[in-house]
Design an enzyme around this catalytic site. Structure first.
Site, PDB file in Angstrom:
ATOM      1  N   GLY A  78       0.658  -1.385   0.030  1.00  0.00           N
ATOM      2  CA  GLY A  78       0.084  -0.131   0.055  1.00  0.00           C
ATOM      3  C   GLY A  78       0.805   1.370   0.122  1.00  0.00           C
ATOM      4  O   GLY A  78       2.019   1.449   0.471  1.00  0.00           O
ATOM      5  N   ARG A 142       1.145  -5.661  -5.050  1.00  0.00           N
ATOM      6  CA  ARG A 142       1.219  -6.658  -3.952  1.00  0.00           C
ATOM      7  C   ARG A 142       1.590  -8.377  -4.111  1.00  0.00           C
ATOM      8  O   ARG A 142       1.487  -9.031  -3.368  1.00  0.00           O
ATOM      9  CB  ARG A 142      -0.197  -6.654  -3.342  1.00  0.00           C
ATOM     10  CG  ARG A 142      -0.580  -5.558  -2.726  1.00  0.00           C
ATOM     11  CD  ARG A 142      -2.031  -5.538  -1.742  1.00  0.00           C
ATOM     12  NE  ARG A 142      -2.387  -4.132  -1.277  1.00  0.00           N
ATOM     13  CZ  ARG A 142      -1.905  -3.630   0.029  1.00  0.00           C
ATOM     14  NH1 ARG A 142      -0.984  -4.224   0.680  1.00  0.00           N
ATOM     15  NH2 ARG A 142      -2.186  -2.474   0.379  1.00  0.00           N
ATOM     16  N   ASP A 173       5.863  -7.475   5.684  1.00  0.00           N
ATOM     17  CA  ASP A 173       5.799  -8.651   4.622  1.00  0.00           C
ATOM     18  C   ASP A 173       6.820  -8.626   3.473  1.00  0.00           C
ATOM     19  O   ASP A 173       7.464  -9.371   3.098  1.00  0.00           O
ATOM     20  CB  ASP A 173       4.372  -8.961   4.229  1.00  0.00           C
ATOM     21  CG  ASP A 173       3.453  -9.538   5.216  1.00  0.00           C
ATOM     22  OD1 ASP A 173       3.939 -10.145   6.053  1.00  0.00           O
ATOM     23  OD2 ASP A 173       2.100  -9.740   4.897  1.00  0.00           O
ATOM     24  N   LYS A 199       8.397   0.854   5.272  1.00  0.00           N
ATOM     25  CA  LYS A 199       7.120   1.493   4.941  1.00  0.00           C
ATOM     26  C   LYS A 199       5.985   1.231   5.474  1.00  0.00           C
ATOM     27  O   LYS A 199       5.730  -0.043   5.375  1.00  0.00           O
ATOM     28  CB  LYS A 199       6.983   1.710   3.320  1.00  0.00           C
ATOM     29  CG  LYS A 199       5.941   2.603   2.791  1.00  0.00           C
ATOM     30  CD  LYS A 199       5.051   1.416   1.836  1.00  0.00           C
ATOM     31  CE  LYS A 199       4.532   0.213   2.542  1.00  0.00           C
ATOM     32  NZ  LYS A 199       3.518  -0.735   1.747  1.00  0.00           N
ATOM     33  N   THR A 200       4.991   2.026   6.192  1.00  0.00           N
ATOM     34  CA  THR A 200       3.823   1.585   6.205  1.00  0.00           C
ATOM     35  C   THR A 200       2.959   2.460   7.119  1.00  0.00           C
ATOM     36  O   THR A 200       3.608   3.023   8.104  1.00  0.00           O
ATOM     37  CB  THR A 200       3.328   0.258   7.166  1.00  0.00           C
ATOM     38  OG1 THR A 200       1.975   0.312   7.225  1.00  0.00           O
ATOM     39  CG2 THR A 200       4.310  -0.012   8.362  1.00  0.00           C
ATOM     40  N   ASP A 202       0.574   2.305   8.760  1.00  0.00           N
ATOM     41  CA  ASP A 202      -0.080   1.568  10.017  1.00  0.00           C
ATOM     42  C   ASP A 202       0.887   1.542  11.350  1.00  0.00           C
ATOM     43  O   ASP A 202       0.527   1.485  12.428  1.00  0.00           O
ATOM     44  CB  ASP A 202      -0.304   0.118   9.786  1.00  0.00           C
ATOM     45  CG  ASP A 202      -1.506   0.088   8.828  1.00  0.00           C
ATOM     46  OD1 ASP A 202      -2.200   0.822   8.446  1.00  0.00           O
ATOM     47  OD2 ASP A 202      -1.864  -1.416   8.696  1.00  0.00           O
TER      48      ASP A 202
END
Length: 550
Positions: A78, A142, A173, A199-200, A202
């Site tokens: 994402g 993805r 992941d 990176k994220t 979240d």
């Protein structure tokens, strides 16, 4: 290209770098590392990349220019604000190594590596994307790099382009896959290095060496602006409770950070719900209690923040979902029987086929949510938890609970709801100064790791609450972050997700304040991200980082 006035001005922004990256760089190797858990299993799976030392960069003596390096870059998973600056940092870093170095972007994520779809990223292209949000420079995807056939296809194009290294920009992941790829290429002695970047939005890729993942700062600032706007509206109209679901399925970092920034009346933390084994009924009672107490003070309005993944952290809901997955699994006799029923009879039939406890929970759900649980299935036949409108589920159940309290004479206020979900609004925002600087430093760090022949490392930039010049750049072996977890029925090595730490300073501060925030109206209105002005307005890191480093 048609660009806005802000984008035009931001293109001229020069991200700040740690002083160790501004001139010649000297590598300092620390102690050898171990994985966070399951060291024997991880070492067996990664014999070539396990146990490598931590690396820290320091200012070095001026050295001769090295040979050119060719690098491939992949955006995986994402979107997160700042990805373009990571790529800009890599580009500038390898050009500093040698002016004839080349950067290639694989298109559409890891699939671009396997399918040999790429483009050379020239200075002209890079300059169009500096300090911009999004991943549109090369696109993302993805595709998981898990099979040797994929690794071999990637090696073909790496050899064709004479690549020295691949940089994979992704979450836990994606960086796990990057480590597997690094191990495979090292084992085969291919000469192709693999470096990861964290990176994220979240915020669940973090540890003592990776203080935060990029994009988290910008995304939470965007969401907090929106929450602040809604709080101002609620305090103006004084007639609505706003239930806001926030992105973050596996962890509640976004909700906690936004709560620290805006001080809403209610914030649910999934990790707390799981630790206390809270039931759905207990959560609803807590929320209804806050609504009722505010109503007693004449305040029939408020704001509640709800993490996207809350449902999966409520033990009884987790059990219910597992039972529904078994009951309605594709191709089973029970699924066929369910489909033959009239829609009006389906919910009653489902309840009669569940265990007593799960049937009780199922019957307590609003009919729309119960129907959603039985109909919205993924390709494997499982409940699509991410599609459950948790904010509406809680809003409707709180309304029902308040109705009961009113009949008992314990609630005399009014309760009207508005629902929101903030997710995609924050993923591609123009990066804050913090993320613009941090991401550029991460990319630049990756280029130095490549120049030094390192593989299986993640770029690391620490000391992030200090001015950027004092940040500490280096590299951390990805195997250091790994443990073994069951995935699709098999034990696999994966980077351990970082959930909200209930013994951590950010959560403890939140707990010390939430009672006060619930009953009073102590809203903070952060306003939009500021790019120009005093550093205390423009360059601040997250509240989470400030509290962790206090």
């Amino acid at each position: 290209m048609n660009i806005s006035a802000l984008q035009k001005e931001r293109a001229n922004y020069q991200p700040k770098l740690p002083k160790s990256l501004k001139g010649a760089v000297k590598l300092v190797e620390g102690d050898k590392t171990e994985s966070v858990a399951d060291p024997k299993e991880i070492e067996k799976l990664f014999p070539n990349t396990y146990g490598m030392p931590l690396i820290t960069f320091e200012q070095g003596d001026n050295g001769a220019q090295s040979a050119p390096v060719n690098v491939g870059v992949i955006l995986s998973g994402g979107q997160a604000p700042g990805g373009h600056n990571v790529i800009s940092g890599i580009f500038d870093g390898i050009k500093k190594i040698h002016s004839e170095s080349k950067l290639y972007g694989f298109l559409g994520g890891p699939g671009g590596l396997v399918d040999h779809k790429y483009m050379e990223l020239t200075a002209e292209i890079i300059d169009e994307y500096r300090n911009t949000g999004g991943f549109d420079i090369i696109g993302s995807g993805r595709t998981k790099l898990e099979e040797e056939a994929q690794f071999d296809k990637g090696l073909e194009i790496a050899n064709d382009l004479n690549l020295n290294a691949l940089v994979i920009i992704g979450g836990d992941d994606s960086n796990t896959n990057a480590c597997v790829l690094a191990e495979y290429y090292a084992q085969k002695n291919t000469g192709v290095q693999v470096i990861g970047c964290p990176k994220t939005i979240d915020g669940d890729l973090k540890n003592e060496m990776i203080e935060t993942s990029f994009g988290f700062d910008t995304a939470t600032k965007v969401y907090s602006e929106l929450i602040g706007n809604i709080q101002r509206d609620a305090n103006s109209a004084k007639k609505y409770w706003h239930f806001i679901k926030l992105m973050g399925r596996s962890a509640s970092h976004i909700g906690l950070e936004c709560s620290l920034k805006t001080q809403p009346n209610i914030t649910l933390i999934s990790e707390e719900v799981a630790a206390k084994q809270q039931t759905l009924s207990e959560i609803v009672e807590y929320m209804a209690g806050a609504v009722s107490q505010r109503a007693d003070n004449g305040e029939n309005f408020g704001v509640a923040l709800i993490p996207e993944g809350l449902i999966e952290f409520i033990p009884e809901m987790k059990i219910l979902i597992a039972e529904l997955n078994d009951l309605l699994a594709e191709g089973t006799e029970s699924e066929k029987e369910f489909k033959m029923l009239r829609k009006s009879h389906r919910l009653e039939w489902v309840a009669s086929h569940l265990t007593e406890d799960s049937a009780k929970v199922f019957k307590s759900l609003p009919s729309g949510i119960a129907t959603q649980l039985t109909l919205d299935r993924d390709p494997h036949g499982n409940v699509q938890v991410s599609l459950i409108e948790t904010e509406k589920l809680l809003g409707e159940m709180v309304k029902e609970k308040l109705g009961q309290l009113k009949k008992e004479g314990k609630f005399s206020g009014k309760f009207s709801t508005q629902y929101h979900f903030f997710g995609y609004e924050g993923r591609c925002a123009a990066p804050s100064n913090f993320d613009a600087d941090y991401c550029y430093s991460l990319g630049y760090t990756a280029s130095v790791l490549i120049a030094e022949g390192k593989t299986g490392y993640m770029a690391s930039v620490r000391n992030l609450t200090a001015p950027a010049e004092e940040w500490v750049a280096g590299g951390v072996p990805v195997t250091m972050m790994m443990n073994m977890e069951k995935r699709h029925g098999h034990m696999k090595p994966v980077i351990q997700k970082a959930l909200v730490e209930l013994e951590g300073a950010p959560y403890k501060y939140f707990v010390s304040k939430r009672g006060e925030w619930a009953l009073g109206t102590h809203y903070i209105y952060p306003g939009p991200i500021q790019y120009f002005g005093p550093t205390e307005v423009c360059d601040q890191p997250t509240e989470t980082l400030k509290l962790e480093k206090a």
